[in-house]
Motif scaffolding. Structure first.
Motif, mmCIF file in Angstrom:
data_model
loop_
_atom_site.group_PDB
_atom_site.id
_atom_site.type_symbol
_atom_site.label_atom_id
_atom_site.label_comp_id
_atom_site.label_asym_id
_atom_site.label_seq_id
_atom_site.Cartn_x
_atom_site.Cartn_y
_atom_site.Cartn_z
ATOM 1 N N UNK A 1 0.855 -1.188 0.000
ATOM 2 C CA UNK A 1 0.000 0.000 0.000
ATOM 3 C C UNK A 1 0.894 1.244 0.000
ATOM 4 N N UNK A 2 0.677 2.127 -0.952
ATOM 5 C CA UNK A 2 1.438 3.372 -1.037
ATOM 6 C C UNK A 2 0.603 4.525 -0.475
ATOM 7 N N UNK A 3 1.045 5.074 0.652
ATOM 8 C CA UNK A 3 0.429 6.274 1.219
ATOM 9 C C UNK A 3 1.115 7.465 0.559
ATOM 10 N N UNK A 4 0.559 7.895 -0.544
ATOM 11 C CA UNK A 4 1.190 8.767 -1.549
ATOM 12 C C UNK A 4 2.256 7.963 -2.279
ATOM 13 N N UNK A 5 2.626 8.457 -3.450
ATOM 14 C CA UNK A 5 3.465 7.649 -4.321
ATOM 15 C C UNK A 5 4.281 8.545 -5.235
ATOM 16 N N UNK A 6 4.689 7.990 -6.377
ATOM 17 C CA UNK A 6 5.405 8.793 -7.370
ATOM 18 C C UNK A 6 4.547 9.933 -7.905
ATOM 19 N N UNK A 7 3.262 9.942 -7.558
ATOM 20 C CA UNK A 7 2.401 11.053 -7.999
ATOM 21 C C UNK A 7 2.564 12.313 -7.157
ATOM 22 N N UNK A 8 3.454 12.292 -6.180
ATOM 23 C CA UNK A 8 3.785 13.538 -5.478
ATOM 24 C C UNK A 8 4.215 14.622 -6.466
ATOM 25 N N UNK A 9 4.978 14.208 -7.472
ATOM 26 C CA UNK A 9 5.474 15.188 -8.444
ATOM 27 C C UNK A 9 4.384 15.672 -9.385
ATOM 28 N N UNK A 10 3.277 14.976 -9.451
ATOM 29 C CA UNK A 10 2.194 15.385 -10.342
ATOM 30 C C UNK A 10 1.359 16.519 -9.759
ATOM 31 N N UNK A 11 1.259 16.591 -8.416
ATOM 32 C CA UNK A 11 0.373 17.588 -7.800
ATOM 33 C C UNK A 11 1.076 18.385 -6.702
ATOM 34 N N UNK A 12 1.466 17.720 -5.635
ATOM 35 C CA UNK A 12 2.004 18.427 -4.464
ATOM 36 C C UNK A 12 3.255 19.230 -4.810
ATOM 37 N N UNK A 13 4.200 18.606 -5.501
ATOM 38 C CA UNK A 13 5.475 19.289 -5.759
ATOM 39 C C UNK A 13 5.318 20.550 -6.615
ATOM 40 N N UNK A 14 4.593 20.504 -7.738
ATOM 41 C CA UNK A 14 4.441 21.743 -8.502
ATOM 42 C C UNK A 14 3.616 22.808 -7.780
ATOM 43 N N UNK A 15 2.616 22.384 -7.003
ATOM 44 C CA UNK A 15 1.810 23.347 -6.253
ATOM 45 C C UNK A 15 2.662 24.073 -5.219
ATOM 46 N N UNK A 16 3.506 23.322 -4.529
ATOM 47 C CA UNK A 16 4.302 23.885 -3.443
ATOM 48 C C UNK A 16 5.658 24.418 -3.899
ATOM 49 N N UNK A 17 5.973 24.280 -5.180
ATOM 50 C CA UNK A 17 7.247 24.767 -5.681
ATOM 51 C C UNK A 17 8.415 23.875 -5.307
ATOM 52 N N UNK A 18 8.168 22.576 -5.095
ATOM 53 C CA UNK A 18 9.225 21.642 -4.704
ATOM 54 C C UNK A 18 9.954 21.049 -5.908
ATOM 55 N N UNK A 19 9.513 21.374 -7.112
ATOM 56 C CA UNK A 19 10.199 20.933 -8.330
ATOM 57 C C UNK A 19 10.147 22.051 -9.358
ATOM 58 N N UNK A 20 11.029 21.990 -10.348
ATOM 59 C CA UNK A 20 11.033 22.998 -11.399
ATOM 60 C C UNK A 20 10.006 22.630 -12.475
ATOM 61 N N UNK A 21 9.683 23.579 -13.323
ATOM 62 C CA UNK A 21 8.737 23.307 -14.413
ATOM 63 C C UNK A 21 9.293 22.242 -15.351
ATOM 64 N N UNK A 22 10.612 22.308 -15.590
ATOM 65 C CA UNK A 22 11.245 21.315 -16.465
ATOM 66 C C UNK A 22 11.154 19.920 -15.866
ATOM 67 N N UNK A 23 11.379 19.810 -14.556
ATOM 68 C CA UNK A 23 11.283 18.503 -13.881
ATOM 69 C C UNK A 23 9.861 17.960 -13.955
ATOM 70 N N UNK A 24 8.898 18.849 -13.758
ATOM 71 C CA UNK A 24 7.490 18.449 -13.817
ATOM 72 C C UNK A 24 7.123 17.949 -15.211
#
Length: 288
Positions: A130-153
């Motif tokens: 069971x994944x309590x959040x997953x690789x989809x962190x980069x799909x929503x949380x990271x771009x919303x919070x500025x934890x990744x660059x636009x290029x990374x997203x």
């Protein structure tokens, strides 16, 4: 105190006289005590018990057949992901099931391929993860919070379908849940966390932004669905304003996806409510 009030009062002796939930319910009805909420709670607990018995059967079958099953729980903060996972895993053997809830990536992990730290957490043969959040962190949380660059997203969004197709072709069975809640319900749950000392640890700086960035979350969630909902790895939406219903129906959905031994002997329905659990459609109107 009137005779009616005396009659309607449950005593310690009354509780000592019963030996099962059914006997307790009969006593409650006999004394005409209005405690419908207790009846609902007992009905929920009994239904959960029956479904958890089926989960034990499913796990035994997964172990026996060497299946690799991953169930992903995504959704906004306070959507009820962790509580649902606990009900899924409560009675399963830890030898062939586990929960993955990764923390912030280390400096070394930040320099790796994004999916690398998730790959090592994928299920082994005969295992349910069971994944309590997953690789989809980069799909929503990271771009919303500025934890990744636009290029990374952008790079990530191009790679997700290929990554999940590789999992599909290799026989890894992935179920992707999105627990959907309304903005008002999220606020109520945030407030409850702050008011309860036992739940205050759940409230993080990211949670504080949940309400403020609601529309940004909605935008990136829509992008995620449109680009990563595929025939081989579809998104399953769970209406989660009611936590108990979300837990029961998500369990039912997982059970419905497998033809495990003993399934026909189930003491409850294994068909999830389509009004609560449904496949994502691009035209669907979601509450969150």
């Amino acid at each position: 105190m009137t005779k009616k009030n005396v009659k309607n009062k449950l005593t310690i002796k009354d509780f000592e006289s019963v030996s099962s939930n059914n006997e307790l319910l009969e006593l409650i009805e006999k004394k005409d005590v209005n405690i419908n909420w207790i009846k609902k709670r007992m009905a929920y607990e009994e239904e959960l018990r029956r479904l958890q018995i089926e989960l034990v059967k499913l796990q035994r079958w997964i172990t026996k057949t060497n299946k690799r099953v991953a169930v992903i729980f995504e959704g906004r903060d306070a959507a009820g992901k962790g509580g649902s996972i606990r009900r899924f895993a409560e009675h399963l053997s830890p030898r062939s099931s586990r929960t993955v809830a990764l923390t912030k990536p280390t400096e070394i992990e930040q320099g790796q391929w994004y999916f690398q730290r998730y790959i090592k957490e994928l299920p082994n043969p005969g295992e349910l993860v069971f994944f309590d959040r997953s690789w989809y962190n980069r799909a929503v949380v990271e771009p919303v919070m500025g934890f990744c660059t636009e290029a990374q997203y952008n790079k990530y969004m191009l790679q997700v379908p290929d990554f999940e197709h590789m999992l599909y072709e290799d026989g890894v069975l992935v179920i992707k849940f999105w627990f959907s809640i309304s903005k008002d319900v999220q606020k109520e749950r945030f407030d409850a966390r702050q008011d309860n000392p036992l739940k205050r640890w759940k409230f993080s700086p990211v949670d504080v932004k949940g309400q403020e960035y609601w529309d940004r979350y909605t935008h990136y969630k829509g992008q995620m669905f449109s680009k990563t909902h595929t025939t081989y790895s579809p998104w399953i939406i769970v209406q989660a304003n009611n936590k108990k219903k979300a837990r029961l129906e998500s369990i039912r959905y997982v059970l419905s996806q497998f033809e495990y031994e003993g399934k026909s002997d189930a003491e409850t329905s294994l068909f999830s409510d389509p009004n609560i659990v449904m496949r994502y459609h691009r035209s669907i109107l979601q509450i969150d």
